[in-house]
Design a protein around this motif. Sequence first.
Motif, PDB file in Angstrom:
ATOM      1  N   UNK A 168     -11.075   1.725 -26.330  1.00 42.44           N
ATOM      2  CA  UNK A 168     -11.380   2.660 -27.410  1.00 42.44           C
ATOM      3  C   UNK A 168     -10.414   3.837 -27.410  1.00 42.44           C
ATOM      4  N   UNK A 169     -10.447   4.557 -28.508  1.00 38.43           N
ATOM      5  CA  UNK A 169      -9.549   5.708 -28.729  1.00 38.43           C
ATOM      6  C   UNK A 169      -9.590   6.674 -27.548  1.00 38.43           C
ATOM      7  N   UNK A 170      -8.411   7.164 -27.165  1.00 38.29           N
ATOM      8  CA  UNK A 170      -8.314   8.119 -26.058  1.00 38.29           C
ATOM      9  C   UNK A 170      -8.318   9.550 -26.582  1.00 38.29           C
ATOM     10  N   UNK A 171      -8.616  10.484 -25.689  1.00 32.59           N
ATOM     11  CA  UNK A 171      -8.492  11.891 -26.012  1.00 32.59           C
ATOM     12  C   UNK A 171      -9.808  12.611 -26.195  1.00 32.59           C
ATOM     13  N   UNK A 172      -9.821  13.924 -25.909  1.00 30.13           N
ATOM     14  CA  UNK A 172     -11.033  14.730 -26.067  1.00 30.13           C
ATOM     15  C   UNK A 172     -11.238  15.149 -27.515  1.00 30.13           C
ATOM     16  N   UNK A 173     -12.375  15.782 -27.769  1.00 32.88           N
ATOM     17  CA  UNK A 173     -12.629  16.351 -29.085  1.00 32.88           C
ATOM     18  C   UNK A 173     -13.471  15.471 -29.974  1.00 32.88           C
ATOM     19  N   UNK A 215     -13.876   8.496 -33.692  1.00 31.82           N
ATOM     20  CA  UNK A 215     -13.107   7.251 -33.737  1.00 31.82           C
ATOM     21  C   UNK A 215     -13.692   6.214 -32.785  1.00 31.82           C
ATOM     22  N   UNK A 216     -14.033   6.647 -31.580  1.00 32.75           N
ATOM     23  CA  UNK A 216     -14.619   5.711 -30.603  1.00 32.75           C
ATOM     24  C   UNK A 216     -15.937   5.146 -31.124  1.00 32.75           C
ATOM     25  N   UNK A 270     -21.655  -9.291 -23.899  1.00 34.26           N
ATOM     26  CA  UNK A 270     -21.046  -8.389 -22.929  1.00 34.26           C
ATOM     27  C   UNK A 270     -20.048  -7.517 -23.677  1.00 34.26           C
ATOM     28  N   UNK A 271     -20.122  -6.219 -23.453  1.00 33.55           N
ATOM     29  CA  UNK A 271     -19.139  -5.277 -23.995  1.00 33.55           C
ATOM     30  C   UNK A 271     -18.549  -4.543 -22.799  1.00 33.55           C
ATOM     31  N   UNK A 272     -17.259  -4.661 -22.597  1.00 32.57           N
ATOM     32  CA  UNK A 272     -16.643  -4.083 -21.399  1.00 32.57           C
ATOM     33  C   UNK A 272     -15.258  -3.555 -21.730  1.00 32.57           C
ATOM     34  N   UNK A 273     -14.698  -2.811 -20.779  1.00 31.32           N
ATOM     35  CA  UNK A 273     -13.343  -2.322 -20.932  1.00 31.32           C
ATOM     36  C   UNK A 273     -13.222  -0.837 -20.673  1.00 31.32           C
ATOM     37  N   UNK A 274     -12.179  -0.264 -21.263  1.00 30.19           N
ATOM     38  CA  UNK A 274     -11.877   1.167 -21.140  1.00 30.19           C
ATOM     39  C   UNK A 274     -12.438   1.859 -22.380  1.00 30.19           C
ATOM     40  N   UNK A 275     -13.550   2.573 -22.188  1.00 28.35           N
ATOM     41  CA  UNK A 275     -14.208   3.256 -23.298  1.00 28.35           C
ATOM     42  C   UNK A 275     -13.655   4.662 -23.517  1.00 28.35           C
ATOM     43  N   UNK A 276     -12.793   5.118 -22.600  1.00 33.83           N
ATOM     44  CA  UNK A 276     -12.279   6.487 -22.655  1.00 33.83           C
ATOM     45  C   UNK A 276     -13.413   7.498 -22.779  1.00 33.83           C
ATOM     46  N   UNK A 277     -14.514   7.212 -22.107  1.00 36.01           N
ATOM     47  CA  UNK A 277     -15.676   8.095 -22.093  1.00 36.01           C
ATOM     48  C   UNK A 277     -16.493   7.797 -20.840  1.00 36.01           C
TER      49      UNK A 277
END
Length: 375
Positions: A135-140, A146-147, A167-174
């Motif tokens: 998912x989208x990276x970054x704060x705010x 977007x995420x 199954x939902x997996x990965x880098x959620x950036x959260x």
Amino acid sequence: MRFVDRQQGFPASSPDEISIFTWNLLAPSYDDDGLGWATVRLPAFRRWFERAAACDVICVQELDKALFAEELHNMLAVHGFEGVVQDRNTFPVVNATYFKTSRFQTTWVEHRSRVLLSGLRLADGRELSVANAHLEAGPGAKNEAQRLSQLSSALKRLRTHAAWCEVVCGDFNSRMGEGSELREMLSEAGLARAPANGPTYAVPGYVDTLDHIWAGPALKPRAVSRSSAGEMRSIVTSGLPTPEHPSDHLPVAVVYKVEACRAPRFSVLEVEVPVEVEEAVREEWLAILHGAPLAAARAGKQAMRVQKQLEKSFLGTLHKDHAQRLRSWRAAATEAAKAVVKAIVLGAMPSIRATGVAQKVIDPGGGCAMRWAGG
């Protein structure tokens, strides 16, 4: 619940288990630490994937198509894996999902901008839907919105396939802590997160848990990967990547016990008989409805027009309140019938899929399109 040291070989699954592994690889083009790709990072990845080769499903993010996709495919093919690589047109960094062919076959694949979706069918016909997300990276607030949009879209697409489990997996950036809307969305979808065991992302000055595995109720976690206390202190102190840890993320892996699958439960609408309308009138209305063509497409327009005229003429002889009561009675009965058919079809899907014949899309009512096997 048992814990498995990340730097030890991951245990093989028993027949009543499924293991899931996810890792953001840190694409070489995103690596600012100056570690040599061919001399340092690639040899480290070979060691790590050798340890992960006992897993059933391996999901990766930030896979560099030019530098690493073929190499990773070859590494895993030796251990009986096939893979699906995300199609992002000309974008060079993608997600990929690999699976043991001794346990799964792919049934469908969908490529989204931030999520790779795939259906993996077990030998008994049950289908596991897997969403491999970055998912989208970054704060705010803007990035969080977007995420949320990316995850919501992925969940909607998963649900169109009516799988046995998801199954939902990965880098959620959260970190998906208390109050997280991402967490709430996944929980409301009936998924549960595997226990987190320390940070999964570490760079100098910033440490967080960004990588997660969520699964449906048919999968119960039995074992979870983690780093030793000493290794985690070293990682937090020095940051990643290092010659031993070739990414700025740590891999996450879970062994799940496969629970007995129950057919989805649906609330059948209560249909109230309009007792204020005389019984003889109700019976005549039912007789008119029972004479209706069963399939509008096959009955022809003329037959449908005749049926509508019969209904209109009959209702026209009644008080308007009674006529409306009968219309509402039919509408409620129709919705109840759709709910019953939907429950029966979904409950039968694992057995239908096991036939292995061609599939087509049907909609048993209630807006739940799904695939079934048949001619």
